[in-house]
Design a protein around this motif. Structure first.
Motif, PDB file in Angstrom:
ATOM      1  N   TRP B  34       0.867  -1.110   0.089  1.00 56.02           N
ATOM      2  CA  TRP B  34      -0.040   0.120   0.125  1.00 56.02           C
ATOM      3  C   TRP B  34       0.863   1.302  -0.136  1.00 56.02           C
ATOM      4  O   TRP B  34       1.910   1.351   0.687  1.00 56.02           O
ATOM      5  CB  TRP B  34      -0.949  -0.019   1.261  1.00 56.02           C
ATOM      6  N   TYR B  35       0.500   2.164  -1.049  1.00 59.78           N
ATOM      7  CA  TYR B  35       1.169   3.577  -0.886  1.00 59.78           C
ATOM      8  C   TYR B  35       0.160   4.555  -0.806  1.00 59.78           C
ATOM      9  O   TYR B  35      -0.984   4.617  -0.952  1.00 59.78           O
ATOM     10  CB  TYR B  35       1.845   3.592  -2.353  1.00 59.78           C
ATOM     11  N   ARG B  36       0.763   5.658  -0.483  1.00 60.69           N
ATOM     12  CA  ARG B  36       0.233   6.907  -0.141  1.00 60.69           C
ATOM     13  C   ARG B  36       0.583   7.983  -1.105  1.00 60.69           C
ATOM     14  O   ARG B  36       1.931   8.068  -1.239  1.00 60.69           O
ATOM     15  CB  ARG B  36       0.168   7.498   1.251  1.00 60.69           C
ATOM     16  N   GLN B  37      -0.045   8.728  -1.874  1.00 54.95           N
ATOM     17  CA  GLN B  37       0.542   9.979  -2.590  1.00 54.95           C
ATOM     18  C   GLN B  37      -0.548  11.433  -2.401  1.00 54.95           C
ATOM     19  O   GLN B  37      -1.700  11.320  -2.361  1.00 54.95           O
ATOM     20  CB  GLN B  37       0.044   9.516  -3.943  1.00 54.95           C
ATOM     21  N   ASN B  38       0.462  12.349  -2.165  1.00 54.39           N
ATOM     22  CA  ASN B  38       0.056  13.569  -1.758  1.00 54.39           C
ATOM     23  C   ASN B  38      -0.180  14.551  -3.092  1.00 54.39           C
ATOM     24  O   ASN B  38       0.987  14.685  -3.364  1.00 54.39           O
ATOM     25  CB  ASN B  38       0.715  14.364  -0.754  1.00 54.39           C
ATOM     26  N   SER B  39      -1.191  14.963  -3.550  1.00 56.90           N
ATOM     27  CA  SER B  39      -1.355  15.882  -4.591  1.00 56.90           C
ATOM     28  C   SER B  39      -0.215  15.702  -5.845  1.00 56.90           C
ATOM     29  O   SER B  39       0.260  16.505  -6.219  1.00 56.90           O
ATOM     30  CB  SER B  39      -0.643  17.261  -3.892  1.00 56.90           C
ATOM     31  N   GLY B  40      -0.468  14.466  -6.345  1.00 60.56           N
ATOM     32  CA  GLY B  40       0.317  14.101  -7.324  1.00 60.56           C
ATOM     33  C   GLY B  40       1.824  14.153  -7.390  1.00 60.56           C
ATOM     34  O   GLY B  40       2.365  14.222  -8.451  1.00 60.56           O
ATOM     35  N   ARG B  41       2.222  13.861  -6.037  1.00 62.13           N
ATOM     36  CA  ARG B  41       3.868  13.626  -6.120  1.00 62.13           C
ATOM     37  C   ARG B  41       4.036  12.515  -5.722  1.00 62.13           C
ATOM     38  O   ARG B  41       3.423  11.568  -6.309  1.00 62.13           O
ATOM     39  CB  ARG B  41       4.210  14.737  -4.865  1.00 62.13           C
ATOM     40  N   GLY B  42       5.358  12.287  -5.220  1.00 58.95           N
ATOM     41  CA  GLY B  42       5.863  10.787  -4.978  1.00 58.95           C
ATOM     42  C   GLY B  42       4.957   9.899  -4.229  1.00 58.95           C
ATOM     43  O   GLY B  42       4.278  10.209  -3.281  1.00 58.95           O
ATOM     44  N   LEU B  43       5.241   8.852  -4.233  1.00 63.80           N
ATOM     45  CA  LEU B  43       4.429   7.897  -3.653  1.00 63.80           C
ATOM     46  C   LEU B  43       5.251   7.434  -2.318  1.00 63.80           C
ATOM     47  O   LEU B  43       6.599   7.130  -2.169  1.00 63.80           O
ATOM     48  CB  LEU B  43       4.179   6.584  -4.379  1.00 63.80           C
ATOM     49  N   VAL B  44       4.418   7.345  -0.991  1.00 61.31           N
ATOM     50  CA  VAL B  44       4.837   6.937   0.131  1.00 61.31           C
ATOM     51  C   VAL B  44       4.708   5.797   0.445  1.00 61.31           C
ATOM     52  O   VAL B  44       3.628   5.291   0.370  1.00 61.31           O
ATOM     53  CB  VAL B  44       4.594   8.000   1.304  1.00 61.31           C
ATOM     54  N   HIS B  45       5.736   4.840   0.714  1.00 58.29           N
ATOM     55  CA  HIS B  45       5.546   3.327   0.928  1.00 58.29           C
ATOM     56  C   HIS B  45       4.851   3.300   2.417  1.00 58.29           C
ATOM     57  O   HIS B  45       5.547   3.891   3.428  1.00 58.29           O
ATOM     58  CB  HIS B  45       6.678   2.502   1.084  1.00 58.29           C
ATOM     59  N   LEU B  46       3.566   2.511   2.697  1.00 57.80           N
ATOM     60  CA  LEU B  46       3.078   2.639   4.031  1.00 57.80           C
ATOM     61  C   LEU B  46       3.322   1.064   4.515  1.00 57.80           C
ATOM     62  O   LEU B  46       3.664   1.144   5.700  1.00 57.80           O
ATOM     63  CB  LEU B  46       1.446   2.571   3.813  1.00 57.80           C
TER      64      LEU B  46
END
Lengths: 112, 112
Positions: B34-46
């Motif tokens: 699962w990843y999170r992405q803020n405002s079309g920027r890079g993906l953060v690994h959760l």
């Protein structure tokens, strides 16, 4: 912050031009993967480099090419740009091919 | 092609509430991330859950995996406004090139 950096942040090109995007992997990582993310979509796998060799490719034409250097940084080259190439290009690094991939902030490419 | 499909596509909740996102996929997998992405920027690994695991926790996150139903869920407890983002599930099917296959994502809005 993942330690993965990408340059440039934004880029505007015209149709038919060529572009080179760069990615520096996180320290200790030897694998870099590139993804294309169109607006409103999930990222699509372009290709992966493991220890300087291409290690898999997605459904992208040959005008998308890449390179990985001895320090494991990587380049994505796109020739003969098309309007549909407008997207956010993400690179991700990992230690080996079986572990978590950590993404950079992306390069926003606009093709006019 | 998209493998995972997040459900719902958008969710709006109040701060403090729990948020549950579901992901379904089509083929057998090595792991699901699962990843999170803020405002079309890079993906953060959760979080990463392997195919032989059924549940995993990380802080306020709880992930479950049901390989018989080819589905996963991500639960965020006690949500905060800062959790507002797009969330993606990504599957890794193995085969040597550990490309990630992403769903289209789910937009979570947490209202203060």
């Amino acid at each position: 912050e993942t330690g993965v950096t990408q340059s440039p942040t934004h880029l505007i090109k015209t149709r038919g031009q060529q572009v080179t995007l760069r990615c520096s992997s996180q320290s200790g990582h030897n694998t870099v993967s590139w993804y294309q993310q169109a607006l409103g979509q999930g990222p699509q796998f372009i290709f992966q480099y493991y220890r300087e060799e291409e290690n898999g490719r997605g459904n992208f034409p040959p005008r998308f090419s890449g390179l990985q250097f001895p320090n494991y940084s990587s380049e994505l080259n796109v020739n003969a740009l098309e309007l549909d190439d407008s997207a956010l290009y993400l690179c991700a690094s990992s230690w080996g091919v079986y572990n978590e991939q950590f993404f950079g902030p992306g390069t926003r490419l606009t093709v006019l | 092609s998209q493998q995972g499909e997040e459900d719902p596509q958008a969710l709006s909740i109040q701060e403090g509430e729990n948020a549950t996102m579901n992901c379904s996929y089509k083929t057998s997998i090595n792991n699901l991330q699962w990843y999170r992405q803020n405002s079309g920027r890079g993906l953060v690994h959760l979080i990463l859950i392997r195919s032989n695991e059924r549940e995993k926790h990380s802080g306020r996150l709880r992930v479950t995996l049901d390989t018989s139903k080819k589905s996963s869920s991500l639960l965020i407890t006690a949500s905060r406004a800062a959790d507002t983002a797009s969330y993606f599930c990504a599957t890794d099917s193995g085969g040597g090139s550990e490309k990630l296959v992403f769903g289209k994502g789910m937009k979570l809005t947490v209202n203060p």
